[in-house]
Design a protein around this motif. Structure first.
Motif, PDB file in Angstrom:
ATOM      1  N   MET A   1       0.843  -1.188   0.000  1.00  0.00           N
ATOM      2  CA  MET A   1       0.000   0.000   0.000  1.00  0.00           C
ATOM      3  C   MET A   1       0.881   1.241   0.000  1.00  0.00           C
ATOM      4  O   MET A   1       2.019   1.194   0.464  1.00  0.00           O
ATOM      5  N   SER A   2       0.329   2.333  -0.495  1.00  0.00           N
ATOM      6  CA  SER A   2       1.115   3.566  -0.554  1.00  0.00           C
ATOM      7  C   SER A   2       1.242   4.177   0.842  1.00  0.00           C
ATOM      8  O   SER A   2       0.510   3.827   1.767  1.00  0.00           O
ATOM      9  N   LYS A   3       2.189   5.112   0.961  1.00  0.00           N
ATOM     10  CA  LYS A   3       2.416   5.786   2.237  1.00  0.00           C
ATOM     11  C   LYS A   3       1.150   6.508   2.700  1.00  0.00           C
ATOM     12  O   LYS A   3       0.781   6.455   3.879  1.00  0.00           O
ATOM     13  N   LYS A   4       0.467   7.163   1.752  1.00  0.00           N
ATOM     14  CA  LYS A   4      -0.751   7.906   2.087  1.00  0.00           C
ATOM     15  C   LYS A   4      -1.826   6.965   2.623  1.00  0.00           C
ATOM     16  O   LYS A   4      -2.480   7.256   3.628  1.00  0.00           O
ATOM     17  N   GLU A   5      -2.007   5.822   1.948  1.00  0.00           N
ATOM     18  CA  GLU A   5      -3.005   4.840   2.400  1.00  0.00           C
ATOM     19  C   GLU A   5      -2.646   4.298   3.787  1.00  0.00           C
ATOM     20  O   GLU A   5      -3.513   4.140   4.649  1.00  0.00           O
ATOM     21  N   ARG A   6      -1.352   4.016   3.977  1.00  0.00           N
ATOM     22  CA  ARG A   6      -0.895   3.481   5.260  1.00  0.00           C
ATOM     23  C   ARG A   6      -1.171   4.477   6.381  1.00  0.00           C
ATOM     24  O   ARG A   6      -1.642   4.124   7.454  1.00  0.00           O
ATOM     25  N   GLN A   7      -0.872   5.759   6.110  1.00  0.00           N
ATOM     26  CA  GLN A   7      -1.083   6.775   7.137  1.00  0.00           C
ATOM     27  C   GLN A   7      -2.570   6.980   7.435  1.00  0.00           C
ATOM     28  O   GLN A   7      -2.952   7.224   8.579  1.00  0.00           O
ATOM     29  N   GLN A   8      -3.411   6.832   6.416  1.00  0.00           N
ATOM     30  CA  GLN A   8      -4.860   6.923   6.645  1.00  0.00           C
ATOM     31  C   GLN A   8      -5.325   5.761   7.531  1.00  0.00           C
ATOM     32  O   GLN A   8      -6.137   5.941   8.439  1.00  0.00           O
ATOM     33  N   GLN A   9      -4.783   4.570   7.254  1.00  0.00           N
ATOM     34  CA  GLN A   9      -5.123   3.409   8.074  1.00  0.00           C
ATOM     35  C   GLN A   9      -4.637   3.587   9.500  1.00  0.00           C
ATOM     36  O   GLN A   9      -5.334   3.251  10.453  1.00  0.00           O
ATOM     37  N   LEU A  10      -3.437   4.110   9.648  1.00  0.00           N
ATOM     38  CA  LEU A  10      -2.863   4.366  10.971  1.00  0.00           C
ATOM     39  C   LEU A  10      -3.768   5.301  11.774  1.00  0.00           C
ATOM     40  O   LEU A  10      -4.075   5.040  12.942  1.00  0.00           O
ATOM     41  N   LEU A  11      -4.202   6.383  11.131  1.00  0.00           N
ATOM     42  CA  LEU A  11      -5.113   7.328  11.786  1.00  0.00           C
ATOM     43  C   LEU A  11      -6.407   6.652  12.218  1.00  0.00           C
ATOM     44  O   LEU A  11      -6.881   6.843  13.341  1.00  0.00           O
ATOM     45  N   ALA A  12      -6.973   5.839  11.329  1.00  0.00           N
ATOM     46  CA  ALA A  12      -8.237   5.150  11.629  1.00  0.00           C
ATOM     47  C   ALA A  12      -8.074   4.183  12.799  1.00  0.00           C
ATOM     48  O   ALA A  12      -8.933   4.103  13.680  1.00  0.00           O
ATOM     49  N   ILE A  13      -6.961   3.451  12.827  1.00  0.00           N
ATOM     50  CA  ILE A  13      -6.720   2.493  13.905  1.00  0.00           C
ATOM     51  C   ILE A  13      -6.609   3.217  15.243  1.00  0.00           C
ATOM     52  O   ILE A  13      -7.206   2.817  16.239  1.00  0.00           O
ATOM     53  N   ILE A  14      -5.843   4.314  15.272  1.00  0.00           N
ATOM     54  CA  ILE A  14      -5.639   5.052  16.529  1.00  0.00           C
ATOM     55  C   ILE A  14      -6.930   5.735  16.979  1.00  0.00           C
ATOM     56  O   ILE A  14      -7.220   5.798  18.172  1.00  0.00           O
ATOM     57  N   GLU A  15      -7.735   6.210  16.033  1.00  0.00           N
ATOM     58  CA  GLU A  15      -9.032   6.796  16.401  1.00  0.00           C
ATOM     59  C   GLU A  15      -9.931   5.740  17.023  1.00  0.00           C
ATOM     60  O   GLU A  15     -10.628   5.994  17.992  1.00  0.00           O
ATOM     61  N   GLY A  16      -9.906   4.532  16.467  1.00  0.00           N
ATOM     62  CA  GLY A  16     -10.714   3.430  16.989  1.00  0.00           C
ATOM     63  C   GLY A  16     -10.222   2.915  18.329  1.00  0.00           C
ATOM     64  O   GLY A  16     -11.006   2.472  19.160  1.00  0.00           O
ATOM     65  N   ASN A  17      -8.894   2.949  18.529  1.00  0.00           N
ATOM     66  CA  ASN A  17      -8.298   2.469  19.772  1.00  0.00           C
ATOM     67  C   ASN A  17      -7.092   3.345  20.113  1.00  0.00           C
ATOM     68  O   ASN A  17      -5.983   3.060  19.694  1.00  0.00           O
ATOM     69  N   PRO A  18      -7.323   4.417  20.900  1.00  0.00           N
ATOM     70  CA  PRO A  18      -6.217   5.324  21.221  1.00  0.00           C
ATOM     71  C   PRO A  18      -5.112   4.669  22.055  1.00  0.00           C
ATOM     72  O   PRO A  18      -4.041   5.228  22.222  1.00  0.00           O
ATOM     73  N   PHE A  19      -5.375   3.473  22.586  1.00  0.00           N
ATOM     74  CA  PHE A  19      -4.409   2.792  23.446  1.00  0.00           C
ATOM     75  C   PHE A  19      -3.554   1.777  22.697  1.00  0.00           C
ATOM     76  O   PHE A  19      -2.809   1.020  23.288  1.00  0.00           O
ATOM     77  N   VAL A  20      -3.654   1.773  21.385  1.00  0.00           N
ATOM     78  CA  VAL A  20      -2.871   0.823  20.590  1.00  0.00           C
ATOM     79  C   VAL A  20      -1.386   1.208  20.683  1.00  0.00           C
ATOM     80  O   VAL A  20      -1.034   2.384  20.645  1.00  0.00           O
ATOM     81  N   THR A  21      -0.535   0.192  20.841  1.00  0.00           N
ATOM     82  CA  THR A  21       0.906   0.458  20.945  1.00  0.00           C
ATOM     83  C   THR A  21       1.544   0.481  19.556  1.00  0.00           C
ATOM     84  O   THR A  21       0.964  -0.024  18.581  1.00  0.00           O
ATOM     85  N   ASP A  22       2.746   1.046  19.469  1.00  0.00           N
ATOM     86  CA  ASP A  22       3.475   1.039  18.195  1.00  0.00           C
ATOM     87  C   ASP A  22       3.724  -0.395  17.724  1.00  0.00           C
ATOM     88  O   ASP A  22       3.656  -0.688  16.538  1.00  0.00           O
ATOM     89  N   ARG A  23       4.009  -1.308  18.669  1.00  0.00           N
ATOM     90  CA  ARG A  23       4.247  -2.719  18.302  1.00  0.00           C
ATOM     91  C   ARG A  23       3.014  -3.342  17.650  1.00  0.00           C
ATOM     92  O   ARG A  23       3.117  -4.062  16.669  1.00  0.00           O
ATOM     93  N   GLU A  24       1.840  -3.054  18.229  1.00  0.00           N
ATOM     94  CA  GLU A  24       0.599  -3.574  17.648  1.00  0.00           C
ATOM     95  C   GLU A  24       0.366  -2.982  16.265  1.00  0.00           C
ATOM     96  O   GLU A  24      -0.105  -3.674  15.355  1.00  0.00           O
ATOM     97  N   LEU A  25       0.703  -1.713  16.107  1.00  0.00           N
ATOM     98  CA  LEU A  25       0.555  -1.066  14.791  1.00  0.00           C
ATOM     99  C   LEU A  25       1.470  -1.714  13.755  1.00  0.00           C
ATOM    100  O   LEU A  25       1.083  -1.870  12.602  1.00  0.00           O
ATOM    101  N   THR A  26       2.689  -2.112  14.173  1.00  0.00           N
ATOM    102  CA  THR A  26       3.598  -2.766  13.218  1.00  0.00           C
ATOM    103  C   THR A  26       3.000  -4.076  12.725  1.00  0.00           C
ATOM    104  O   THR A  26       3.120  -4.409  11.550  1.00  0.00           O
TER     105      THR A  26
END
Length: 198
Positions: free
Chosen positions: A1-26
């Motif tokens: 996926m492109s960087k833009k798509e990845r960053q959009q997904q990252l934002l969505a994940i953190i909005e859904g779960n603000p307690f997600v760790t960087d490890r879980e995001l990886t």
């Protein structure tokens, strides 16, 4: 996926779960931890500890039923008589030394103290608990307990609170608590009963 798509997904994940760790995001985004940190930096998203601090400063009622330092874990969101969230990091002193597995009473203690803290009353005590440990919790894991008041006290002075504890997205503990609460609200109109208590 492109960087833009990845960053959009990252934002969505953190909005859904603000307690997600960087490890879980990886794991979820299948990129390195450095990439996650760079993406967060570019998007202006603080690290987990800072996000927790911001949430704690902005959005919660004050605990009435017990001193805040008696709550196991850190309360990051609290709406009295409705819902609450706490985070508890498993450290060396919380685990069995031979295997690094958390002692059950700490996991239970986090859920139980949150179930009591959520009650909007001067006195709230656990009457009973129906609990289930879904999986063991290990050293270094962060337990996120989410409590919801199912029903408030009626004449019998009891409230029902459900608590679900997660590590990442995985359920590790669940409990249904019956909490006694004092009858302060019931008697405050008449005035005589609350005066007798002091």
């Amino acid at each position: 996926m492109s960087k833009k798509e990845r960053q959009q997904q990252l934002l969505a994940i953190i909005e859904g779960n603000p307690f997600v760790t960087d490890r879980e995001l990886t794991r979820q985004l299948k990129v390195s931890i450095q990439t996650i940190r760079l993406d967060r930096l570019e998007l202006g998203i603080p690290e987990l500890r800072e996000r927790m601090k911001q949430m704690a400063e902005h959005s919660y009622d004050q605990v009435r039923s017990l001193p805040a330092d008696e709550v196991v874990g850190d309360i990051v969101d609290l709406q009295l008589d409705k819902s609450g969230i706490s985070i508890f990091e498993i450290r060396d002193e919380h685990v069995f030394s031979r295997n690094g597995i958390a002692r059950g009473h700490y996991v239970f203690g986090q859920a139980n103290s949150l179930a009591v803290a959520i009650i909007n009353d001067e006195i709230a005590l656990t009457a009973s608990a129906d609990i289930r440990f879904v999986r063991m919790v290990r050293l270094g894991e962060k337990c996120i307990a989410k409590a919801q008041v199912r029903s408030l006290a009626g004449r019998n002075g009891k409230a029902e609170v459900d608590v679900f504890t997660y590590v990442g997205e995985e359920l590790v503990f669940q409990g249904h608590f019956i909490v006694y609460r004092s009858a302060t609200e019931e008697y405050s109109e008449g005035g005589n009963r609350s005066a007798d208590r002091h």
